[in-house]
Structure formats: structure tokens, C-alpha cells
Design a protein around this motif. Structure first.
Motif, PDB file in Angstrom:
ATOM      1  N   ASP A   6      26.011 -13.416 -13.825  1.00 48.87           N
ATOM      2  CA  ASP A   6      25.170 -13.514 -12.623  1.00 48.87           C
ATOM      3  C   ASP A   6      24.295 -14.766 -12.701  1.00 48.87           C
ATOM      4  OD1 ASP A   6      26.192 -11.304 -11.363  1.00 48.87           O
ATOM      5  OD2 ASP A   6      24.674  -9.924 -12.184  1.00 48.87           O
ATOM      6  N   PHE A   7      23.738 -15.022 -13.925  1.00 46.47           N
ATOM      7  CA  PHE A   7      22.880 -16.181 -14.088  1.00 46.47           C
ATOM      8  C   PHE A   7      23.688 -17.459 -13.882  1.00 46.47           C
ATOM      9  CE2 PHE A   7      20.987 -19.462 -16.818  1.00 46.47           C
ATOM     10  CZ  PHE A   7      19.747 -19.546 -16.221  1.00 46.47           C
ATOM     11  N   GLY A   8      24.903 -17.490 -14.414  1.00 52.45           N
ATOM     12  CA  GLY A   8      25.766 -18.653 -14.244  1.00 52.45           C
ATOM     13  C   GLY A   8      26.116 -18.897 -12.761  1.00 52.45           C
ATOM     14  N   ARG A   9      26.350 -17.859 -12.062  1.00 56.70           N
ATOM     15  CA  ARG A   9      26.692 -17.998 -10.624  1.00 56.70           C
ATOM     16  C   ARG A   9      25.495 -18.543  -9.865  1.00 56.70           C
ATOM     17  NH1 ARG A   9      29.571 -12.230 -10.025  1.00 56.70           N
ATOM     18  NH2 ARG A   9      31.483 -12.818 -11.062  1.00 56.70           N
ATOM     19  N   LYS A  10      24.296 -17.985 -10.219  1.00 49.01           N
ATOM     20  CA  LYS A  10      23.110 -18.447  -9.519  1.00 49.01           C
ATOM     21  C   LYS A  10      22.848 -19.912  -9.860  1.00 49.01           C
ATOM     22  CE  LYS A  10      20.707 -14.076  -9.117  1.00 49.01           C
ATOM     23  NZ  LYS A  10      19.549 -13.280  -9.501  1.00 49.01           N
ATOM     24  N   ALA A  11      23.020 -20.284 -11.088  1.00 47.89           N
ATOM     25  CA  ALA A  11      22.788 -21.661 -11.498  1.00 47.89           C
ATOM     26  C   ALA A  11      23.783 -22.577 -10.789  1.00 47.89           C
ATOM     27  CB  ALA A  11      22.910 -21.783 -13.016  1.00 47.89           C
ATOM     28  N   LEU A  12      25.003 -22.200 -10.715  1.00 45.55           N
ATOM     29  CA  LEU A  12      26.020 -22.998 -10.040  1.00 45.55           C
ATOM     30  C   LEU A  12      25.675 -23.130  -8.558  1.00 45.55           C
ATOM     31  CD1 LEU A  12      28.724 -24.445 -10.581  1.00 45.55           C
ATOM     32  CD2 LEU A  12      29.863 -22.319  -9.994  1.00 45.55           C
ATOM     33  N   PHE A  13      25.207 -22.083  -7.965  1.00 48.04           N
ATOM     34  CA  PHE A  13      24.827 -22.101  -6.552  1.00 48.04           C
ATOM     35  C   PHE A  13      23.696 -23.095  -6.340  1.00 48.04           C
ATOM     36  CE2 PHE A  13      22.209 -20.401  -3.076  1.00 48.04           C
ATOM     37  CZ  PHE A  13      23.112 -20.529  -2.018  1.00 48.04           C
ATOM     38  N   TYR A  14      22.678 -23.070  -7.249  1.00 46.75           N
ATOM     39  CA  TYR A  14      21.562 -23.989  -7.105  1.00 46.75           C
ATOM     40  C   TYR A  14      22.020 -25.436  -7.247  1.00 46.75           C
ATOM     41  CZ  TYR A  14      18.272 -20.090  -7.335  1.00 46.75           C
ATOM     42  OH  TYR A  14      17.576 -18.936  -7.095  1.00 46.75           O
ATOM     43  N   VAL A  15      22.911 -25.640  -8.179  1.00 54.01           N
ATOM     44  CA  VAL A  15      23.432 -26.989  -8.371  1.00 54.01           C
ATOM     45  C   VAL A  15      24.142 -27.439  -7.084  1.00 54.01           C
ATOM     46  CG1 VAL A  15      25.125 -28.346  -9.684  1.00 54.01           C
ATOM     47  CG2 VAL A  15      23.612 -26.795 -10.868  1.00 54.01           C
ATOM     48  N   SER A  19      22.838 -30.514  -4.943  1.00 48.61           N
ATOM     49  CA  SER A  19      23.711 -31.681  -4.823  1.00 48.61           C
ATOM     50  C   SER A  19      24.154 -31.917  -3.368  1.00 48.61           C
ATOM     51  CB  SER A  19      24.934 -31.510  -5.714  1.00 48.61           C
ATOM     52  OG  SER A  19      25.730 -30.461  -5.258  1.00 48.61           O
ATOM     53  N   GLY A  20      24.047 -30.991  -2.461  1.00 53.03           N
ATOM     54  CA  GLY A  20      24.434 -31.135  -1.048  1.00 53.03           C
ATOM     55  C   GLY A  20      25.857 -30.668  -0.754  1.00 53.03           C
ATOM     56  N   TYR A  21      26.514 -30.224  -1.805  1.00 55.63           N
ATOM     57  CA  TYR A  21      27.891 -29.750  -1.617  1.00 55.63           C
ATOM     58  C   TYR A  21      27.918 -28.554  -0.680  1.00 55.63           C
ATOM     59  CZ  TYR A  21      32.378 -27.630  -2.728  1.00 55.63           C
ATOM     60  OH  TYR A  21      33.613 -27.050  -2.647  1.00 55.63           O
ATOM     61  N   GLU A  22      26.993 -27.637  -0.879  1.00 55.01           N
ATOM     62  CA  GLU A  22      26.984 -26.411  -0.057  1.00 55.01           C
ATOM     63  C   GLU A  22      26.693 -26.767   1.403  1.00 55.01           C
ATOM     64  OE1 GLU A  22      27.852 -22.515   0.141  1.00 55.01           O
ATOM     65  OE2 GLU A  22      27.882 -23.625  -1.729  1.00 55.01           O
ATOM     66  N   GLU A  23      25.811 -27.713   1.597  1.00 56.02           N
ATOM     67  CA  GLU A  23      25.480 -28.114   2.973  1.00 56.02           C
ATOM     68  C   GLU A  23      26.712 -28.714   3.658  1.00 56.02           C
ATOM     69  OE1 GLU A  23      22.265 -30.981   5.253  1.00 56.02           O
ATOM     70  OE2 GLU A  23      22.138 -30.708   3.106  1.00 56.02           O
ATOM     71  N   ARG A  24      27.432 -29.562   2.929  1.00 53.02           N
ATOM     72  CA  ARG A  24      28.644 -30.156   3.518  1.00 53.02           C
ATOM     73  C   ARG A  24      29.686 -29.088   3.815  1.00 53.02           C
ATOM     74  NH1 ARG A  24      29.570 -34.702  -0.778  1.00 53.02           N
ATOM     75  NH2 ARG A  24      28.413 -33.156  -1.868  1.00 53.02           N
ATOM     76  N   ARG A  25      29.760 -28.150   2.905  1.00 50.26           N
ATOM     77  CA  ARG A  25      30.721 -27.056   3.123  1.00 50.26           C
ATOM     78  C   ARG A  25      30.357 -26.271   4.376  1.00 50.26           C
ATOM     79  NH1 ARG A  25      30.649 -21.971  -0.062  1.00 50.26           N
ATOM     80  NH2 ARG A  25      32.419 -20.888   0.732  1.00 50.26           N
ATOM     81  N   ILE A  26      29.067 -26.009   4.556  1.00 49.10           N
ATOM     82  CA  ILE A  26      28.633 -25.253   5.744  1.00 49.10           C
ATOM     83  C   ILE A  26      28.911 -26.065   7.014  1.00 49.10           C
ATOM     84  CG2 ILE A  26      26.572 -24.354   6.909  1.00 49.10           C
ATOM     85  CD1 ILE A  26      25.522 -23.607   4.096  1.00 49.10           C
ATOM     86  N   ARG A  27      28.604 -27.379   6.931  1.00 47.40           N
ATOM     87  CA  ARG A  27      28.884 -28.221   8.108  1.00 47.40           C
ATOM     88  C   ARG A  27      30.388 -28.246   8.432  1.00 47.40           C
ATOM     89  NH1 ARG A  27      25.185 -33.491   6.932  1.00 47.40           N
ATOM     90  NH2 ARG A  27      23.188 -32.503   7.410  1.00 47.40           N
ATOM     91  N   HIS A  28      31.178 -28.376   7.404  1.00 43.81           N
ATOM     92  CA  HIS A  28      32.629 -28.382   7.615  1.00 43.81           C
ATOM     93  C   HIS A  28      33.081 -27.080   8.264  1.00 43.81           C
ATOM     94  CE1 HIS A  28      36.777 -29.440   6.966  1.00 43.81           C
ATOM     95  NE2 HIS A  28      36.975 -28.296   6.253  1.00 43.81           N
ATOM     96  N   TYR A  29      32.533 -26.013   7.717  1.00 38.24           N
ATOM     97  CA  TYR A  29      32.891 -24.706   8.278  1.00 38.24           C
ATOM     98  C   TYR A  29      32.427 -24.618   9.728  1.00 38.24           C
ATOM     99  CZ  TYR A  29      33.371 -19.637   8.621  1.00 38.24           C
ATOM    100  OH  TYR A  29      33.725 -18.368   8.997  1.00 38.24           O
ATOM    101  N   ARG A  30      31.259 -25.141  10.027  1.00 36.64           N
ATOM    102  CA  ARG A  30      30.731 -25.117  11.391  1.00 36.64           C
ATOM    103  C   ARG A  30      31.621 -25.965  12.303  1.00 36.64           C
ATOM    104  NH1 ARG A  30      24.823 -27.322  13.137  1.00 36.64           N
ATOM    105  NH2 ARG A  30      25.007 -26.810  15.319  1.00 36.64           N
ATOM    106  N   LEU A  31      32.018 -27.134  11.822  1.00 43.48           N
ATOM    107  CA  LEU A  31      32.906 -27.986  12.610  1.00 43.48           C
ATOM    108  C   LEU A  31      34.240 -27.284  12.905  1.00 43.48           C
ATOM    109  CD1 LEU A  31      32.353 -31.504  11.008  1.00 43.48           C
ATOM    110  CD2 LEU A  31      31.848 -30.848  13.344  1.00 43.48           C
ATOM    111  N   GLN A  32      34.743 -26.613  11.878  1.00 39.45           N
ATOM    112  CA  GLN A  32      35.991 -25.869  12.099  1.00 39.45           C
ATOM    113  C   GLN A  32      35.791 -24.803  13.171  1.00 39.45           C
ATOM    114  OE1 GLN A  32      37.206 -24.342   8.281  1.00 39.45           O
ATOM    115  NE2 GLN A  32      38.244 -26.258   7.683  1.00 39.45           N
TER     116      GLN A  32
END
Length: 196
Positions: A6-15, A19-32
Motif C-alpha cells: 500500500d505504501f509503495g502504491r501511494k508513493a508511486l502515485f505521489y511520484v 511528475s505530471g504524468y497523472e495529469e497528462r493521463r487525465i487530460r488524455h483520458y478527457r480528450l478521448q
């Protein structure tokens, strides 16, 4: 161990977030999602326009079919006219022959009627001539009778005069009787000559 995962998942999520990866993923998903929405709207508009297109396509198809039918009808009419042209020519020839025959019969009838009329006219003239001859003979007979009646009346007058004269005197009456006889003789030839 679960806590470590769980700690590893949370740490990966924060990273990812940092890093902006999650934001780009959300934007991509929104564009789709937006693209899918646009595609759906385009399909909806196409479906809404489809009846108009279908109607227009049906109208075009019907117009083309009608034009094809008109062409076929014109072709068949031309073929029928070509087929019946010799028959029409034969019918015209037959009609001309019939008209010529009727003209001939009418001319013959007119000639016979003219002949008959001339014969009737000649007969009428003959009858009129006979009637005139009969009338002239009757007129001659009438004139003869009139002349004879006049002569007889004159003779009666003369006889009356003679009778009166006989009563008046003997000699005078004998002379008058001779004169009456002479006048009677003279009157008869005169009446016959006039009647002739």
C-alpha cells in the motif's frame, strides 16, 4: 507486507502526480472522452440528417427511374411507328382506291342522273308540244264554232227580217228570201275559209 505494498502504491502515485504524468493521463483520458462525445454527436447529426438524405436519394432514384421509363416509352413508340409505317401506307393506298372508286361511282351516278333529267326534259317538251298542238286544235275548233255561231245568229236575224218583210209585202219578201239564200251560201264558205 500488505502495508508495504500500500505504501509503495501511494508513493508511486505521489511520484506520478508530482511528475505530471497523472495529469497528462487525465487530460488524455478527457480528450478521448471529448472525441467520443463529438463522434457520438456527429453520428447523431448524421442520423438526424439521414432521413433527409434517404428521402432525397429516393427522390433522385425515382426521378432516374421515371426518366428511364420515358426513354423506354419513346423508344417503344418509335419502334411502333416504324412497325406501323408500312401498314399506314397500305391503309392510305386503300383509302385512295376507295375514294377513287366512290368518285367514279358518283360520276357515273351524276351522268345517269343528267341523262335521266335530259330524257325527262325531252318528254316534258314533247308533252308540252302535244298539249300546245291540242290547245291550238281546240282553239281552232273553238274559233270555228264561234264563227258558225255568229253566222247562225246572223242567219236567224236575216230570217226574222224576212218574216217581217213577208208580212209587210209579198214582192219584197221574195227578193229578201233570195238575198238571204245567197247570204247563207256566201256565209258558209267564208266561215270554212276562216276556220282553215
Amino acid at each position: 507486507m500488505n502495508k508495504l505494498l500500500d505504501f509503495g502504491r501511494k508513493a508511486l502515485f505521489y511520484v506520478r502526480v508530482l511528475s505530471g504524468y497523472e495529469e497528462r493521463r487525465i487530460r488524455h483520458y478527457r480528450l478521448q472522452l471529448e472525441q467520443r462525445v463529438q463522434q457520438v454527436q456527429a453520428r447523431k447529426a448524421a442520423i438526424n440528417k439521414a432521413p433527409e438524405k434517404i428521402i432525397l436519394s429516393e427522390i433522385r432514384r425515382m426521378v432516374e427511374e421515371m426518366q428511364n421509363l420515358n426513354k423506354k416509352m419513346e423508344e417503344t413508340e418509335a419502334a411502333i411507328e416504324d412497325y406501323f409505317k408500312p401498314l399506314d401506307k397500305e391503309a392510305e393506298l386503300i383509302m385512295k382506291m376507295q375514294l377513287q372508286g366512290e368518285e367514279r361511282t358518283s360520276e357515273m351516278m351524276m351522268k345517269t342522273l343528267e341523262k335521266q333529267a335530259s330524257l325527262q326534259q325531252l318528254e316534258a317538251e314533247k308533252k308540252a308540244g302535244m298539249h300546245k298542238v291540242d290547245n291550238s286544235e281546240a282553239n281552232l275548233n273553238d274559233s270555228k264554232l264561234m264563227d258558225e255561231e255568229k253566222a247562225l245568229k246572223e242567219m236567224l236575224k236575216e230570217l226574222q227580217k224576212e218574216v217581217l218583210l213577208e208580212k209587210a209585202g209579198g214582192e219584197k219578201s221574195s227578193d229578201n228570201v233570195h238575198q238571204a239564200d245567197k247570204s247563207h251560201i256566201n256565209l258558209k264558205p267564208a266561215s270554212t275559209t276562216t276556220s282553215k
